[in-house]
Design a protein around this motif. Structure first.
Motif, mmCIF file in Angstrom:
data_model
loop_
_atom_site.group_PDB
_atom_site.id
_atom_site.type_symbol
_atom_site.label_atom_id
_atom_site.label_comp_id
_atom_site.label_asym_id
_atom_site.label_seq_id
_atom_site.Cartn_x
_atom_site.Cartn_y
_atom_site.Cartn_z
ATOM 1 N N VAL A 1 -9.288 -13.758 -16.216
ATOM 2 C CA VAL A 1 -9.152 -14.487 -14.858
ATOM 3 C C VAL A 1 -7.530 -14.339 -14.380
ATOM 4 C CG1 VAL A 1 -9.606 -15.556 -12.736
ATOM 5 C CG2 VAL A 1 -11.444 -14.417 -14.727
ATOM 6 N N PRO A 2 -6.856 -13.422 -13.283
ATOM 7 C CA PRO A 2 -5.527 -14.314 -13.148
ATOM 8 C C PRO A 2 -5.671 -15.326 -12.442
ATOM 9 C CG PRO A 2 -6.345 -12.343 -11.629
ATOM 10 C CD PRO A 2 -6.980 -12.907 -13.029
ATOM 11 N N HIS A 3 -4.672 -16.021 -12.536
ATOM 12 C CA HIS A 3 -4.310 -17.505 -11.578
ATOM 13 C C HIS A 3 -3.929 -16.891 -10.625
ATOM 14 C CE1 HIS A 3 -5.514 -20.438 -13.817
ATOM 15 N NE2 HIS A 3 -4.323 -20.155 -15.475
ATOM 16 N N VAL A 4 -4.284 -16.731 -9.453
ATOM 17 C CA VAL A 4 -4.012 -15.951 -7.879
ATOM 18 C C VAL A 4 -3.529 -17.391 -6.802
ATOM 19 C CG1 VAL A 4 -4.113 -14.676 -5.948
ATOM 20 C CG2 VAL A 4 -4.988 -14.110 -8.260
ATOM 21 N N SER B 1 -6.668 -7.718 -10.119
ATOM 22 C CA SER B 1 -8.301 -7.375 -8.565
ATOM 23 C C SER B 1 -9.336 -8.707 -8.148
ATOM 24 C CB SER B 1 -8.942 -5.864 -9.549
ATOM 25 O OG SER B 1 -7.547 -5.293 -10.393
ATOM 26 N N LYS B 2 -9.515 -8.453 -7.403
ATOM 27 C CA LYS B 2 -10.201 -9.054 -6.467
ATOM 28 C C LYS B 2 -11.874 -7.746 -6.778
ATOM 29 C CE LYS B 2 -11.490 -11.067 -2.097
ATOM 30 N NZ LYS B 2 -11.326 -12.462 -0.633
ATOM 31 N N ILE B 3 -12.651 -9.211 -7.069
ATOM 32 C CA ILE B 3 -14.502 -8.562 -7.479
ATOM 33 C C ILE B 3 -14.753 -7.839 -6.234
ATOM 34 C CG2 ILE B 3 -16.671 -8.748 -8.331
ATOM 35 C CD1 ILE B 3 -14.872 -9.949 -9.814
ATOM 36 N N THR C 1 -0.576 -17.142 -17.655
ATOM 37 C CA THR C 1 -0.883 -16.046 -16.891
ATOM 38 C C THR C 1 -2.184 -15.962 -16.034
ATOM 39 O OG1 THR C 1 -0.420 -13.938 -17.042
ATOM 40 C CG2 THR C 1 1.296 -15.458 -15.769
ATOM 41 N N THR C 2 -3.360 -16.222 -17.197
ATOM 42 C CA THR C 2 -4.550 -15.671 -16.921
ATOM 43 C C THR C 2 -5.592 -17.077 -17.784
ATOM 44 O OG1 THR C 2 -4.708 -14.520 -18.826
ATOM 45 C CG2 THR C 2 -4.517 -13.432 -16.661
ATOM 46 N N ALA D 1 0.092 -13.289 -8.417
ATOM 47 C CA ALA D 1 -0.767 -13.650 -9.583
ATOM 48 C C ALA D 1 -0.058 -12.780 -10.785
ATOM 49 C CB ALA D 1 -1.417 -12.821 -9.676
ATOM 50 N N VAL D 2 0.078 -13.225 -12.172
ATOM 51 C CA VAL D 2 0.203 -12.793 -13.220
ATOM 52 C C VAL D 2 2.241 -12.053 -12.792
ATOM 53 C CG1 VAL D 2 -1.352 -11.493 -13.979
ATOM 54 C CG2 VAL D 2 -0.324 -9.845 -12.982
#
Length: 149
Positions: A77-80, A34-36, A12-13, A136-137
């Motif tokens: 980094v999540p797969h979004v 999270s979005k940076i 998932t990441t 995501a995740v």
């Protein structure tokens, strides 16, 4: 061996070097996708590693998280994925949604807060509208609405 993009058993990441992350991108901070929103890099210290200070907003709860990591280290980094659905029903606070292929699903709850109220209002007014679902995740949530063309 390279991992294919299939969802069966795929992670998932994925790891990405801290220095390669960008504002507006996604990262896992303290276990939250999270979005940076803010990013700053400190100068190389006595022991040779520049540090990256990250501030991110959880894409599902909108909570703010911060982390500091050496620029040479990897972060997850999540797969979004985002997908738009037409809202075709609402019952017991679950949404009935249809994708552009005509497939329906009824497993997403009406989100809390302003977005949930906005969806209820538009549905009660019999507006034709879409919702954007972010996943995501292993989590999914409606994050936005938009008028259908």
């Amino acid at each position: 061996m390279a991992e294919d993009g299939g969802s069966s058993g795929a992670s998932t990441t994925f790891p990405q070097q801290c220095s390669a992350l960008r504002k507006g991108g996604f990262v896992m901070i303290k276990g939250h996708p999270s979005k940076i929103v803010e990013m700053s890099t400190s100068k190389t210290g006595k022991h040779g590693h520049a540090k990256v200070h990250l501030v991110g907003i959880d894409i599902f709860t909108q909570k703010k998280y911060e982390d500091i990591c050496p620029s040479t280290h990897n972060m997850d980094v999540p797969h979004v994925t985002r997908k738009d659905y037409q809202v075709i029903g609402l019952s017991d606070s679950y949404l009935s949604l249809m994708d552009d292929g005509g497939n329906t699903r009824e497993d997403l709850k009406l989100p809390d807060g302003d977005i949930g109220k906005e969806i209820e209002k538009k549905f009660d007014n019999e507006d034709s509208f879409m919702v954007t679902v972010l996943s995501a995740v292993g989590e999914e949530s409606v994050i936005a609405t938009k008028v259908q063309n």
